[in-house]
Design an enzyme around this catalytic site. Structure first.
Site, short mmCIF file in Angstrom:
data_model
loop_
_atom_site.label_atom_id
_atom_site.label_comp_id
_atom_site.label_asym_id
_atom_site.label_seq_id
_atom_site.Cartn_x
_atom_site.Cartn_y
_atom_site.Cartn_z
N ILE A 147 15.62 -14.62 -43.92
CA ILE A 147 15.69 -14.01 -42.90
C ILE A 147 16.82 -12.36 -43.20
CG2 ILE A 147 18.68 -15.03 -43.53
CD1 ILE A 147 18.30 -15.30 -40.88
N THR A 148 15.90 -11.58 -41.94
CA THR A 148 16.34 -10.24 -42.24
C THR A 148 17.11 -10.20 -41.29
OG1 THR A 148 14.68 -9.70 -40.15
CG2 THR A 148 13.57 -9.71 -42.04
N GLY A 149 18.00 -9.12 -41.49
CA GLY A 149 19.22 -8.12 -40.51
C GLY A 149 20.47 -9.45 -41.09
N ALA A 150 19.98 -9.97 -42.56
CA ALA A 150 21.46 -10.96 -42.13
C ALA A 150 22.32 -10.35 -43.37
CB ALA A 150 20.89 -11.87 -43.60
N GLY A 163 26.46 -9.96 -38.39
CA GLY A 163 26.27 -10.56 -37.30
C GLY A 163 25.46 -11.79 -37.07
N TYR A 195 14.59 -0.47 -25.95
CA TYR A 195 14.89 -2.30 -25.85
C TYR A 195 14.56 -3.24 -25.82
CZ TYR A 195 18.26 -6.24 -27.67
OH TYR A 195 18.68 -7.01 -28.36
N1 LIG Z 1 24.29 -9.36 -30.48
C1 LIG Z 1 23.69 -9.97 -29.28
O1 LIG Z 1 24.87 -10.13 -28.23
C2 LIG Z 1 22.35 -9.75 -29.33
C3 LIG Z 1 21.34 -10.27 -27.76
C4 LIG Z 1 20.37 -10.56 -28.13
C5 LIG Z 1 19.34 -10.25 -28.48
N2 LIG Z 1 20.18 -9.94 -30.10
C6 LIG Z 1 19.25 -9.45 -31.59
O2 LIG Z 1 19.79 -10.29 -32.51
C7 LIG Z 1 19.05 -9.41 -33.32
C8 LIG Z 1 20.55 -9.32 -34.52
O3 LIG Z 1 21.51 -8.26 -33.89
P1 LIG Z 1 23.16 -8.60 -34.00
O4 LIG Z 1 23.85 -8.28 -32.49
O5 LIG Z 1 23.26 -9.54 -34.90
O6 LIG Z 1 23.38 -7.01 -34.39
P2 LIG Z 1 24.24 -6.58 -35.70
O7 LIG Z 1 25.36 -7.33 -36.20
O8 LIG Z 1 24.11 -5.21 -35.69
O9 LIG Z 1 23.35 -6.98 -37.30
C9 LIG Z 1 22.01 -6.57 -37.32
C10 LIG Z 1 21.53 -6.31 -38.53
O10 LIG Z 1 20.35 -6.11 -38.94
C11 LIG Z 1 20.78 -4.89 -39.62
N3 LIG Z 1 19.38 -3.76 -39.75
C12 LIG Z 1 19.30 -3.15 -38.81
N4 LIG Z 1 18.98 -2.25 -38.80
C13 LIG Z 1 18.03 -2.12 -40.04
C14 LIG Z 1 16.84 -1.70 -40.56
N5 LIG Z 1 16.57 -0.54 -40.68
N6 LIG Z 1 16.57 -2.20 -42.04
C15 LIG Z 1 16.75 -3.61 -42.70
N7 LIG Z 1 18.43 -3.96 -41.55
C16 LIG Z 1 18.51 -3.90 -40.92
C17 LIG Z 1 21.65 -4.48 -40.21
O11 LIG Z 1 22.13 -4.57 -41.15
P3 LIG Z 1 23.34 -3.38 -41.66
O12 LIG Z 1 24.32 -4.28 -41.88
O13 LIG Z 1 23.51 -2.60 -42.55
O14 LIG Z 1 24.14 -3.00 -40.34
C18 LIG Z 1 22.37 -6.57 -40.16
O15 LIG Z 1 21.97 -6.71 -40.77
C19 LIG Z 1 18.44 -7.94 -33.26
O16 LIG Z 1 16.81 -8.85 -33.44
C20 LIG Z 1 19.34 -7.93 -31.68
O17 LIG Z 1 18.49 -7.46 -30.90
C21 LIG Z 1 21.59 -10.47 -30.21
#
Ligand SMILES: NC(=O)c1ccc[n+]([C@@H]2O[C@H](COP(=O)([O-])OP(=O)(O)OC[C@H]3O[C@@H](n4cnc5c(N)ncnc54)[C@H](OP(=O)(O)O)[C@@H]3O)[C@@H](O)[C@H]2O)c1
Length: 288
Positions: free
Chosen positions: A14-17, A20, A170
């Site tokens: 899982i990426t971005g783990a 959030g 986005y």
């Molecule tokens: N939050 C919402 O309401 C929402 C709604 C719809 C869809 N989404 C989608 O859900 C997904 C996760 O988002 P989230 O809300 O959990 O955001 P988040 O808390 O900002 O988490 C994002 C994750 O991605 C990592 N990341 C960011 N840039 C990266 C890079 N260049 N290389 C590798 N890893 C990277 C972050 O790493 P770090 O820990 O180092 O920052 C973190 O682990 C995204 O695809 C977003 O579009 C979110």
């Protein structure tokens, strides 16, 4: 909620783990017994996340891999590492993504949102496809968003938009996640590997906080009313593990239910066009 599913013996990436929704999905799948490979861009944060997830789940089979997924060379290095170290991969979850209020350029010269939110999903998945097929039945889950609803894909140069609007770009990137999923599912028919996209809901995470000033404050304010990351991760865990969606592919899920995505997402010429464009953009930067 998924407590009756046993994922022991299955490997999930899982990426971005490190934060959030992705972090909670990793926790949920680790609780079900899976070996969980978390991908983050910061080695120290990855190590801290692994330790915290191991402690909270009691599952020691959680490991970290580090890569800046906005850079295609790093995506390739990550995929090579996965293929060298792990003989099987039953689940791939493309989740790392971000919103950028100001235009940024990736290491490859592409617009950052397009590079991170779409090209990394595309490249990592296509590089790991043989491993997933060899591990079938296997599943791919692409984290998208309802933000795709009003977007249209510009297949001429989405990587270099003439006018920059963070929200528009986005939304386009999240539409690209769905379009990519539909074409991927079509190409995977008969292989035992499924591909689905999903929307996690509006979730209180670090999302948007990478931006300076007002944009970050605005996200912070709005997120007071949002779901918890655990709630946001629920549909990901469901798609990655539940027997109810065994064999289900090429769908868009919200709250565990398959839902229609936008009309634009069903245009099959766009499916093919985005695939061809993505392959070309990656080949220009990462010649085989
Ligand atoms: N939050 C919402 O309401 C929402 C709604 C719809 C869809 N989404 C989608 O859900 C997904 C996760 O988002 P989230 O809300 O959990 O955001 P988040 O808390 O900002 O988490 C994002 C994750 O991605 C990592 N990341 C960011 N840039 C990266 C890079 N260049 N290389 C590798 N890893 C990277 C972050 O790493 P770090 O820990 O180092 O920052 C973190 O682990 C995204 O695809 C977003 O579009 C979110």
């Amino acid at each position: 909620m998924n407590d009756n599913v046993n994922m022991t013996g299955k490997t999930v990436l899982i990426t971005g783990a490190t934060n959030g929704i992705g972090k909670e999905a990793a926790r949920g799948l680790a609780k079900l017994g899976a070996r969980v490979l978390i991908v983050g861009r910061n080695a120290q944060k990855c190590a801290e996340t692994v330790a915290e997830l191991q402690r909270s789940t009691g599952n020691q089979a959680i490991e970290a891999l580090t890569a800046d997924l906005s850079a295609m060379a790093e995506v390739r290095r990550l995929a090579d590492e996965v293929k060298a170290r792990y003989p099987r991969l039953e689940v791939l979850i493309n989740n790392a993504g971000a919103y950028f209020s100001k235009r940024l350029t990736s290491a490859d010269g592409y617009e950052m949102t397009f590079a991170l939110n779409h090209l990394s999903y595309f490249y990592l998945t296509t590089l790991l496809l043989d491993l997933l097929k060899a591990s079938a039945p296997a599943r791919i889950v692409n984290v998208s968003s309802e933000a795709h609803q009003f977007a249209r894909l510009n297949l001429v140069n989405p990587h270099k938009p003439p006018v920059y609007s963070g929200f528009r770009i986005y939304g386009e990137s999240k539409l690209a996640n769905i379009v990519f999923t539909y074409e991927l599912a079509r190409r995977l028919e008969g292989t035992g590997v499924t591909a689905n996209a999903m929307h996690p809901g509006f979730v209180r995470t670090g999302f948007g906080r990478n931006n300076a000033g007002l944009a970050s404050k605005l996200f912070g304010f709005m997120q007071r009313f949002a779901l918890t990351p655990e709630q946001g991760a629920d549909t990901i865990i469901y798609l990655a593990s539940s027997p109810e969606v065994e064999g289900v592919s090429g769908k868009y899920f919200v709250k565990r239910k398959a839902k229609p995505s936008s009309r634009a997402s069903y245009d099959q010429q766009t499916w093919e066009g985005l695939w061809t464009l993505s392959e070309r953009l990656i080949a220009e930067k990462q010649p085989v």
